[in-house]
Design a protein around this motif. Structure first.
Motif, PDB file in Angstrom:
ATOM      1  N   PHE A 189       0.859  -1.172   0.000  1.00 57.67           N
ATOM      2  CA  PHE A 189       0.000   0.000   0.000  1.00 57.67           C
ATOM      3  C   PHE A 189       0.894   1.220   0.000  1.00 57.67           C
ATOM      4  CE2 PHE A 189      -2.185   3.360   2.358  1.00 57.67           C
ATOM      5  CZ  PHE A 189      -3.333   3.475   1.609  1.00 57.67           C
ATOM      6  N   SER A 190       0.674   2.111  -0.968  1.00 58.28           N
ATOM      7  CA  SER A 190       1.516   3.296  -1.076  1.00 58.28           C
ATOM      8  C   SER A 190       0.649   4.549  -1.104  1.00 58.28           C
ATOM      9  CB  SER A 190       2.365   3.228  -2.337  1.00 58.28           C
ATOM     10  OG  SER A 190       3.061   4.431  -2.508  1.00 58.28           O
ATOM     11  N   GLU A 243      -0.825   6.993  -4.435  1.00 63.80           N
ATOM     12  CA  GLU A 243      -2.203   7.469  -4.518  1.00 63.80           C
ATOM     13  C   GLU A 243      -2.258   8.987  -4.597  1.00 63.80           C
ATOM     14  OE1 GLU A 243      -4.795   5.840  -1.576  1.00 63.80           O
ATOM     15  OE2 GLU A 243      -4.259   3.787  -2.094  1.00 63.80           O
ATOM     16  N   LYS A 244      -1.412   9.659  -3.835  1.00 59.70           N
ATOM     17  CA  LYS A 244      -1.348  11.122  -3.893  1.00 59.70           C
ATOM     18  C   LYS A 244      -0.892  11.591  -5.265  1.00 59.70           C
ATOM     19  CE  LYS A 244      -0.657  12.541   0.881  1.00 59.70           C
ATOM     20  NZ  LYS A 244       0.238  13.252   1.790  1.00 59.70           N
ATOM     21  N   ASP A 245       0.102  10.907  -5.816  1.00 58.31           N
ATOM     22  CA  ASP A 245       0.595  11.262  -7.151  1.00 58.31           C
ATOM     23  C   ASP A 245      -0.511  11.103  -8.186  1.00 58.31           C
ATOM     24  OD1 ASP A 245       3.075  11.817  -6.099  1.00 58.31           O
ATOM     25  OD2 ASP A 245       4.032   9.982  -6.853  1.00 58.31           O
ATOM     26  N   ARG A 297      -4.619  13.573 -11.675  1.00 60.40           N
ATOM     27  CA  ARG A 297      -6.017  13.714 -12.080  1.00 60.40           C
ATOM     28  C   ARG A 297      -6.453  15.175 -11.980  1.00 60.40           C
ATOM     29  NH1 ARG A 297     -10.729  14.601 -10.144  1.00 60.40           N
ATOM     30  NH2 ARG A 297     -10.073  14.633  -7.978  1.00 60.40           N
ATOM     31  N   ILE A 298      -6.092  15.834 -10.892  1.00 58.17           N
ATOM     32  CA  ILE A 298      -6.460  17.235 -10.699  1.00 58.17           C
ATOM     33  C   ILE A 298      -5.775  18.116 -11.743  1.00 58.17           C
ATOM     34  CG2 ILE A 298      -6.181  19.217  -9.146  1.00 58.17           C
ATOM     35  CD1 ILE A 298      -6.744  17.252  -6.817  1.00 58.17           C
ATOM     36  N   ASP A 305       4.292  21.986  -2.680  1.00 57.33           N
ATOM     37  CA  ASP A 305       5.574  21.324  -2.449  1.00 57.33           C
ATOM     38  C   ASP A 305       5.545  19.880  -2.947  1.00 57.33           C
ATOM     39  OD1 ASP A 305       6.683  23.591  -1.302  1.00 57.33           O
ATOM     40  OD2 ASP A 305       6.157  22.994   0.743  1.00 57.33           O
ATOM     41  N   GLU A 306       4.462  19.172  -2.650  1.00 54.85           N
ATOM     42  CA  GLU A 306       4.335  17.796  -3.119  1.00 54.85           C
ATOM     43  C   GLU A 306       4.258  17.747  -4.643  1.00 54.85           C
ATOM     44  OE1 GLU A 306       1.012  15.975  -1.162  1.00 54.85           O
ATOM     45  OE2 GLU A 306       1.987  16.023   0.793  1.00 54.85           O
ATOM     46  N   LEU A 307       3.573  18.716  -5.214  1.00 58.67           N
ATOM     47  CA  LEU A 307       3.472  18.779  -6.668  1.00 58.67           C
ATOM     48  C   LEU A 307       4.844  19.001  -7.300  1.00 58.67           C
ATOM     49  CD1 LEU A 307       1.912  18.911  -9.316  1.00 58.67           C
ATOM     50  CD2 LEU A 307       1.426  21.315  -8.818  1.00 58.67           C
TER      51      LEU A 307
END
Length: 81
Positions: free
Chosen positions: A8-9, A13-15, A20-21, A68-70
């Motif tokens: 499970f990562s 999922e965030k990526d 998608r966004i 930052d994550e982006l």
């Protein structure tokens, strides 16, 4: 039942959610006649939501993405190619 270990990562999922966004925002900006790359870069650099159209809820969606994550995901994708 299951012989393989399942992983499970959250990061993956965030990526996927960020992609998608960004795709939705890109499409909305293109549809309204803007240069989507310039507009998204302007938003990332300034965090000014005025760079993003409200069409198709794009402005609201982009606010759910941590800049930052982006940036980390973008650098990672760029360097992995």
């Amino acid at each position: 039942m299951y012989d393989k270990t399942m992983t499970f990562s959250v990061s993956n999922e965030k990526d996927q959610e960020m992609k998608r966004i960004l795709t939705t925002v890109y499409d909305a900006l293109s549809h309204k006649g803007y240069n989507p790359i310039s507009q998204i870069v302007g938003y990332i650099l300034s965090e000014d939501p005025a760079y993003i159209t409200t069409y198709n809820n794009a402005r609201s969606l982009i606010r759910h993405v941590d800049r930052d994550e982006l940036l980390q995901a973008m650098v990672k994708a760029y360097l992995s190619e």
